[in-house]
Design a protein around this motif. Structure first.
Motif, PDB file in Angstrom:
ATOM      1  N   PRO A 149      31.710  53.149  34.837  1.00 33.55           N
ATOM      2  CA  PRO A 149      32.128  51.752  35.457  1.00 33.55           C
ATOM      3  C   PRO A 149      32.023  50.583  34.349  1.00 33.55           C
ATOM      4  O   PRO A 149      32.814  49.802  34.375  1.00 33.55           O
ATOM      5  N   LEU A 150      31.058  50.741  33.503  1.00 30.67           N
ATOM      6  CA  LEU A 150      31.041  49.985  32.431  1.00 30.67           C
ATOM      7  C   LEU A 150      32.179  49.965  31.541  1.00 30.67           C
ATOM      8  O   LEU A 150      32.530  48.790  30.924  1.00 30.67           O
ATOM      9  N   LEU A 151      32.915  51.025  31.319  1.00 30.19           N
ATOM     10  CA  LEU A 151      33.986  51.390  30.475  1.00 30.19           C
ATOM     11  C   LEU A 151      35.350  50.987  31.138  1.00 30.19           C
ATOM     12  O   LEU A 151      36.328  50.978  30.525  1.00 30.19           O
ATOM     13  N   TRP A 152      35.224  50.303  32.238  1.00 24.20           N
ATOM     14  CA  TRP A 152      36.473  49.983  33.203  1.00 24.20           C
ATOM     15  C   TRP A 152      37.385  49.220  32.229  1.00 24.20           C
ATOM     16  O   TRP A 152      38.726  49.469  32.288  1.00 24.20           O
ATOM     17  N   PRO A 153      36.908  48.127  31.578  1.00 30.09           N
ATOM     18  CA  PRO A 153      37.953  47.298  30.850  1.00 30.09           C
ATOM     19  C   PRO A 153      38.660  47.995  29.691  1.00 30.09           C
ATOM     20  O   PRO A 153      39.826  47.835  29.546  1.00 30.09           O
ATOM     21  N   THR A 154      37.713  49.058  28.932  1.00 27.58           N
ATOM     22  CA  THR A 154      38.446  49.838  27.996  1.00 27.58           C
ATOM     23  C   THR A 154      39.572  50.769  28.547  1.00 27.58           C
ATOM     24  O   THR A 154      40.329  50.915  27.877  1.00 27.58           O
ATOM     25  N   THR A 155      38.921  51.320  29.754  1.00 29.27           N
ATOM     26  CA  THR A 155      40.036  52.139  30.395  1.00 29.27           C
ATOM     27  C   THR A 155      41.377  51.428  30.677  1.00 29.27           C
ATOM     28  O   THR A 155      42.333  52.083  30.441  1.00 29.27           O
ATOM     29  N   ILE A 156      41.355  50.043  31.072  1.00 30.69           N
ATOM     30  CA  ILE A 156      42.482  49.544  31.302  1.00 30.69           C
ATOM     31  C   ILE A 156      43.355  49.130  30.322  1.00 30.69           C
ATOM     32  O   ILE A 156      44.521  49.567  30.068  1.00 30.69           O
ATOM     33  N   LEU A 157      42.647  48.969  29.183  1.00 34.01           N
ATOM     34  CA  LEU A 157      43.253  48.800  27.763  1.00 34.01           C
ATOM     35  C   LEU A 157      43.879  50.058  27.293  1.00 34.01           C
ATOM     36  O   LEU A 157      45.310  49.911  26.874  1.00 34.01           O
ATOM     37  N   ILE A 166      50.704  40.733  35.297  1.00 31.01           N
ATOM     38  CA  ILE A 166      50.387  39.556  35.235  1.00 31.01           C
ATOM     39  C   ILE A 166      49.720  39.151  36.695  1.00 31.01           C
ATOM     40  O   ILE A 166      48.878  38.498  36.788  1.00 31.01           O
ATOM     41  N   ILE A 167      50.516  39.455  37.697  1.00 27.35           N
ATOM     42  CA  ILE A 167      50.249  39.196  39.066  1.00 27.35           C
ATOM     43  C   ILE A 167      48.819  39.949  39.472  1.00 27.35           C
ATOM     44  O   ILE A 167      47.567  39.266  40.028  1.00 27.35           O
ATOM     45  N   VAL A 168      48.726  40.898  38.940  1.00 23.35           N
ATOM     46  CA  VAL A 168      47.344  41.792  39.322  1.00 23.35           C
ATOM     47  C   VAL A 168      46.085  41.033  38.674  1.00 23.35           C
ATOM     48  O   VAL A 168      45.162  40.629  39.097  1.00 23.35           O
ATOM     49  N   SER A 169      46.262  40.922  37.253  1.00 23.63           N
ATOM     50  CA  SER A 169      45.432  40.222  36.400  1.00 23.63           C
ATOM     51  C   SER A 169      44.931  38.917  36.991  1.00 23.63           C
ATOM     52  O   SER A 169      43.829  38.283  37.020  1.00 23.63           O
ATOM     53  N   LYS A 170      46.032  37.965  37.586  1.00 19.47           N
ATOM     54  CA  LYS A 170      45.931  36.681  38.267  1.00 19.47           C
ATOM     55  C   LYS A 170      44.996  36.895  39.545  1.00 19.47           C
ATOM     56  O   LYS A 170      43.950  36.061  39.924  1.00 19.47           O
ATOM     57  N   LYS A 171      45.315  37.824  40.469  1.00 18.90           N
ATOM     58  CA  LYS A 171      44.526  38.198  41.613  1.00 18.90           C
ATOM     59  C   LYS A 171      43.266  38.388  41.112  1.00 18.90           C
ATOM     60  O   LYS A 171      42.134  37.971  41.768  1.00 18.90           O
ATOM     61  N   LEU A 172      43.016  39.408  40.307  1.00 19.01           N
ATOM     62  CA  LEU A 172      41.683  39.967  39.861  1.00 19.01           C
ATOM     63  C   LEU A 172      40.770  38.607  39.449  1.00 19.01           C
ATOM     64  O   LEU A 172      39.747  38.516  39.904  1.00 19.01           O
ATOM     65  N   ARG A 173      41.330  37.593  38.652  1.00 19.78           N
ATOM     66  CA  ARG A 173      40.588  36.513  38.310  1.00 19.78           C
ATOM     67  C   ARG A 173      40.286  35.743  39.537  1.00 19.78           C
ATOM     68  O   ARG A 173      39.227  34.917  39.466  1.00 19.78           O
TER      69      ARG A 173
END
Lengths: 292, 295
Positions: free
Chosen positions: A204-212, A282-289
């Protein structure tokens, strides 16, 4: 001093780069979209003479090899995004927490294929996978791997994974090195075992790296051409064609139909895929934010 | 040394013999998978032509010989009309000129993006970000004609300009990000001292930007040295083939070369990269990791 408003001198910094960028990237990109509505073979002086509307798109729509190429491209992207990222995730965790003596050497070895030309990598594997190649000698088989309609795409995915897994690995490793270790230490006190730690804390902590990594592999997946070209040239009978090699076959290949307009319409399809993904992202990252 | 340092992230990883054994097996498996194809090709290339189909345990030749390498050089010269040294020269010219061109333009353009103001700045920047995700093949057909109209198809300039247009956004993205990370106080001090924007770039930002420029050089070097489809289509004249194009022709030619010559040809393209990688591996890995974070 730094001007707070637009100043003529700014253009001097900007113009050379922007000129090259527009002339050799933006303008050809837009021209490519326009050209997909024209029929031309590459020998005319005026490419825009023969307007055919959506004929080129109808042509690829009716061509079964286009659908095979599209399916293969998505399969390839799927392999890169999920299989390759998944293996890299497991491998990076094992190397990081495994306390290897030579962890730098291990990473360097697995990373090394990334700096090779995909052409060289494809040719290395081509001889191994051929009917009289070493894979058959090891397995005691006499199978023509690259002529198998059902297997060929998976083999191309495997070779691509072999080359690029180290890239995802070092990115994961950077993520692991910058990870907050307090949670791990705390879980030690709670008596968590290693598999609980990996699944409930590390991944779970690596999630941002996984997305990248997934985004990088997604973009890379649509680029695939070199490996397909040297391993199979789209064969057997176009069954391992991806969109890029299908475009090449239609427009430039020596024995091909030499229909550049159709090639341009394939480029249109690739363009549309990438654009859809970019907008979705872009839409997904805006929603997440918004949610966070 | 990092190699001797063991981490302390939780005792349970160390306590578990299962974890210890599983990691060893899995990592060893992957190392073998990565090394074997390269070692096998190397092994084929150093066998004497008579013993090329047999070796101890697939790998150790019965008879060592460099005959295949001589064959590979002769074969390239006779069948391709371009020798290996010439291919390397072509690749070196294309790579060094493209990288120099891209970086020298990006240094200035990125400065305009980070420190100066101009209309449509962010729109232009977004177009650049979007273009990084576009596959090179989308531009292939129109670029081909633009290069014909410019009269530079089949010359080094064709590929250099195509690479420049395609890769310039990467240089600008990385350098802009880096310029913007440089503390505001530093540039502020410069402007108070009456430095012009040009002096500010040259005296303050550039000396600090060396690591970012090194990252760009590594990424662009790999992208241009290994690039295949533009080099193949925009430079069809055999005498200016780059290494990947020449090698692809040897490897996929209908007139099959024998497996020893084939392997030697592949190794000729791999060994120089291997040596460069062995020397600069830290920079390569750090450069590609940093480059990935631009997305």
């Amino acid at each position: 001093m730094i001007y707070k408003t637009f100043h003529f001198k700014t253009l001097l910094y900007l113009l050379p780069a922007v000129f090259i960028f527009l002339t050799f990237n933006v303008i050809p990109g837009l021209t490519s979209l326009v050209l997909s509505f024209f029929d031309f073979t590459g020998f005319e002086t005026n490419l825009f003479r023969n307007f055919v509307g959506i004929d080129n798109f109808i042509k690829i729509y009716e061509d079964k090899y286009f659908w095979i190429a599209l399916k293969n491209t998505f399969l390839f992207v799927f392999g890169a995004v999920f299989i390759q990222t998944g293996i890299a995730l497991i491998l990076s965790i094992f190397i990081f927490f495994g306390n290897f003596k030579f962890s730098v050497l291990v990473r360097s070895i697995i990373f090394f294929p990334c700096v090779l030309a995909p052409v060289s990598v494809g040719l290395v594997w081509k001889k191994i996978l051929e009917q009289d190649g070493v894979l058959n000698s090891i397995l005691g088989l006499d199978y023509s791997w690259l002529s198998s309609v059902s297997l060929v795409m998976w083999l191309i995915i495997m070779v691509n994974t072999w080359q690029w897994i180290g890239y995802n690995l070092v990115i994961y490793y950077a993520g692991l090195q910058s990870m907050n270790i307090e949670l791990l230490e705390a879980s030690d006190i709670d008596g968590a075992n290693w598999s609980q730690k990996i699944f409930t804390i590390v991944i779970p902590l690596l999630w941002p790296t996984t997305i990248l990594n997934m985004i990088l592999n997604l973009i890379g997946g649509f680029r695939a051409f070199d490996i397909v070209y040297v391993l199979t040239r789209g064969g057997p009978a176009h069954y391992s064609e991806v969109l890029a090699s299908y475009l090449y076959y239609y427009s430039f290949s020596a024995g091909g139909p030499n229909k550049m307009g159709v090639g341009a319409s394939v480029a249109f399809v690739i363009f549309a895929c990438i654009l859809t993904i970019a907008v979705a992202r872009i839409i997904v990252s805006k929603k997440l934010r918004k949610e966070s | 040394m990092e190699a001797n340092k063991t981490n302390n992230y939780g005792a349970s990883f160390k306590r578990s013999p299962i974890f210890y054994i599983v990691t060893r097996i899995v990592v060893l498996f992957f190392i073998i998978i990565i090394i074997f194809p390269l070692l096998y090709t190397l092994s084929l290339s150093v066998r004497s032509p008579e013993t090329v189909y047999s070796a101890r345990y697939f790998l150790i030749p019965y008879e060592f010989s460099f005959a295949n390498y001589i064959d590979a050089f002769v074969n390239a010269e006779q069948k391709l009309k371009v020798s290996f040294p010439r291919m390397f020269l072509n690749s070196a010219v294309v790579t060094s000129l493209s990288v120099t061109l891209i970086i020298s333009m990006s240094i200035f353009a990125a400065f305009a993006f980070s420190h100066l103001r101009f209309p449509l700045k962010e729109s232009l920047y977004n177009v650049m970000i979007a273009s990084v995700a576009m596959p090179a093949q989308v531009l292939l057909i129109p670029l081909f004609y633009i290069l014909i109209y410019l009269g530079i198809i089949n010359t080094y300039q064709a590929v250099i300009l195509a690479y420049a247009g395609f890769l310039i956004p990467i240089g600008i993205l990385i350098l802009r990000m880096f310029y913007e990370q440089i503390p505001y106080e530093l540039t502020e001090a410069g402007t108070v001292d009456g430095a012009s924007d040009f002096q500010l770039l040259m005296k303050v930002l550039l000396p600090l930007a060396k690591p970012a420029i090194a990252t760009c050089v590594i990424l662009l070097f790999l992208d241009t040295w290994n690039e295949f489809i533009y080099a193949m289509i925009f430079m069809q004249d055999p005498t200016i083939h780059t290494v990947p194009v020449g090698l692809a022709k040897i490897g996929t030619s209908r007139y099959q070369v024998n497996i020893g010559t084939y392997s030697a040809s592949v190794m000729i393209t791999i060994i120089p990269v291997m040596i460069i990688f062995a020397v600069f591996q830290r920079w390569f890995i750090a450069g590609m990791t940093m480059g990935a974070l631009k997305h």
